[in-house]
Design a protein around this motif. Structure first.
Motif, PDB file in Angstrom:
ATOM      1  N   UNK A 123       0.850  -1.190   0.000  1.00 22.74           N
ATOM      2  CA  UNK A 123       0.000   0.000   0.000  1.00 22.74           C
ATOM      3  C   UNK A 123       0.883   1.237   0.000  1.00 22.74           C
ATOM      4  N   UNK A 124       0.409   2.306  -0.635  1.00 20.54           N
ATOM      5  CA  UNK A 124       1.113   3.588  -0.608  1.00 20.54           C
ATOM      6  C   UNK A 124       0.616   4.464   0.534  1.00 20.54           C
ATOM      7  N   UNK A 125      -0.308   3.952   1.318  1.00 21.40           N
ATOM      8  CA  UNK A 125      -0.759   4.614   2.544  1.00 21.40           C
ATOM      9  C   UNK A 125       0.075   4.041   3.695  1.00 21.40           C
ATOM     10  N   UNK A 126       0.918   4.855   4.330  1.00 26.16           N
ATOM     11  CA  UNK A 126       1.792   4.334   5.388  1.00 26.16           C
ATOM     12  C   UNK A 126       1.053   3.572   6.477  1.00 26.16           C
ATOM     13  N   UNK A 131      -0.387  -1.800   8.687  1.00 28.18           N
ATOM     14  CA  UNK A 131      -1.407  -2.789   9.044  1.00 28.18           C
ATOM     15  C   UNK A 131      -1.177  -4.127   8.339  1.00 28.18           C
ATOM     16  N   UNK A 132      -0.809  -4.076   7.060  1.00 25.42           N
ATOM     17  CA  UNK A 132      -0.631  -5.304   6.283  1.00 25.42           C
ATOM     18  C   UNK A 132       0.672  -6.010   6.635  1.00 25.42           C
ATOM     19  N   UNK A 133       1.751  -5.244   6.823  1.00 26.50           N
ATOM     20  CA  UNK A 133       3.074  -5.845   7.002  1.00 26.50           C
ATOM     21  C   UNK A 133       3.493  -6.040   8.458  1.00 26.50           C
ATOM     22  N   UNK A 134       2.790  -5.365   9.378  1.00 25.48           N
ATOM     23  CA  UNK A 134       3.185  -5.447  10.777  1.00 25.48           C
ATOM     24  C   UNK A 134       4.419  -4.629  11.100  1.00 25.48           C
TER      25      UNK A 134
END
Length: 326
Positions: A123-126, A131-134
């Motif tokens: 995602x380009x939203x930090x 959230x996705x990568x932890x």
């Protein structure tokens, strides 16, 4: 000359070589609880990697991708790049990374012989990236991409695993990013693995949804090179970057398969979703075993199936993508 060819007349010029299954990220689609050590593992040594690569190259392999886990976690990673790049017959050395060490080491890896980098940016939203990568490392990874381009990599490929309700509405933001940047953005369909059935049911979305949007906006599909990976790649005259789609559930996805996998423990995997691995490590101790290695590879390929069985819900022995390099 023995060659890497299966019973379905497919030739294999592309080796995906995992050098560790350790990773420091906690991506929802791979290691949501983080890396869990399963005893003390002895990953392939540089010498074993050298013998393995020579064996594959002598049978027609021209491209090697170094994967993990996170391959850059190995302290001898630069040496591994040099070893593979200096193998006769190998024309291209690539890596797949989570990107957290790219800003520091991209130039060093380029000098060692690395030709191409794939980095995960879901995602380009930090906040969504976190959230996705932890991991709250979005800006470090983006700095790493800039460093790779400055180091002379002509194009950086960026992988984003499509997940319904999380990043499947981010196409516009991604397109704006690649308009003036030499990025090949690759959307990868979420794949079902042994430990991710519930996540798959909740978040899977077809890559064909993105494909339809691209075609409507005037994007055109490129022809594949002989040692390219499985992505369908699209280009547009108004964009510097490209879009790739990896859609393992698409019809005939396996018909153009040209890649084999070897795990960090030295097992050959004929498919990411296969039921077993063929041990190669006993033939990697010295160069005199190269013929025996080639014979075992050729014999193993006779058992490669025409397709995976994901459509039947069978994901083989793969517990998660980090286990054999995704």
């Amino acid at each position: 000359m023995l060659e890497l060819k299966d019973a379905h007349a497919r030739k294999f010029q592309y080796l995906r070589l995992s050098i560790t299954d350790v990773c420091n990220f906690k991506c929802q689609y791979c290691l949501p609880d983080g890396y869990m050590p399963d005893g003390r593992k002895s990953f392939l040594t540089v010498s074993e990697i050298a013998h393995l690569t020579r064996g594959f190259a002598a049978m027609g392999t021209t491209k090697v991708r170094l994967t993990g886990g996170e391959p850059s976690l190995r302290k001898d990673f630069t040496h591994i790049i040099e070893t593979v790049a200096n193998t006769s017959g190998i024309e291209k050395v690539a890596m797949t990374t989570n990107g957290y060490r790219m800003a520091k080491f991209a130039s060093q890896w380029r000098e060692a012989g690395l030709d191409a980098i794939n980095v995960s940016v879901d995602s380009l939203d930090p906040r969504m990236f976190h959230q996705i990568t932890g991991q709250n490392r979005f800006h470090e990874v983006m700095a790493g991409i800039d460093a790779a381009l400055e180091a002379g990599f002509k194009q950086v490929k960026v992988n984003a695993v499509l997940m319904r309700g999380l990043n499947d509405n981010g196409l516009g933001q991604f397109l704006a990013w690649i308009k003036d940047n030499p990025i090949q953005l690759r959307f990868i369909e979420l794949m079902q693995t042994g430990e991710m059935d519930e996540l798959f049911a909740r978040h899977h979305v077809r890559g064909s949804v993105i494909k339809e949007q691209l075609l409507q906006q005037g994007w055109q599909q490129k022809l594949r090179a002989h040692n390219d990976g499985p992505a369908e790649v699209f280009v547009h005259g108004d964009y510097c970057g490209e879009i790739g789609l990896i859609m393992p559930y698409a019809k005939d996805f396996c018909a153009t398969c040209n890649r084999l996998r070897v795990s960090s423990l030295g097992k050959l995997h004929l498919c990411l979703f296969g039921d077993y691995g063929v041990d190669l490590r006993d033939l990697l101790s010295d160069a005199s075993q190269i013929t025996a290695l080639q014979v075992r590879l050729q014999e193993a390929l006779l058992d490669k199936k025409a397709t995976h069985f994901l459509h039947q819900g069978h994901s083989g022995m793969t517990p998660h993508l980090a286990s054999i390099g995704g």
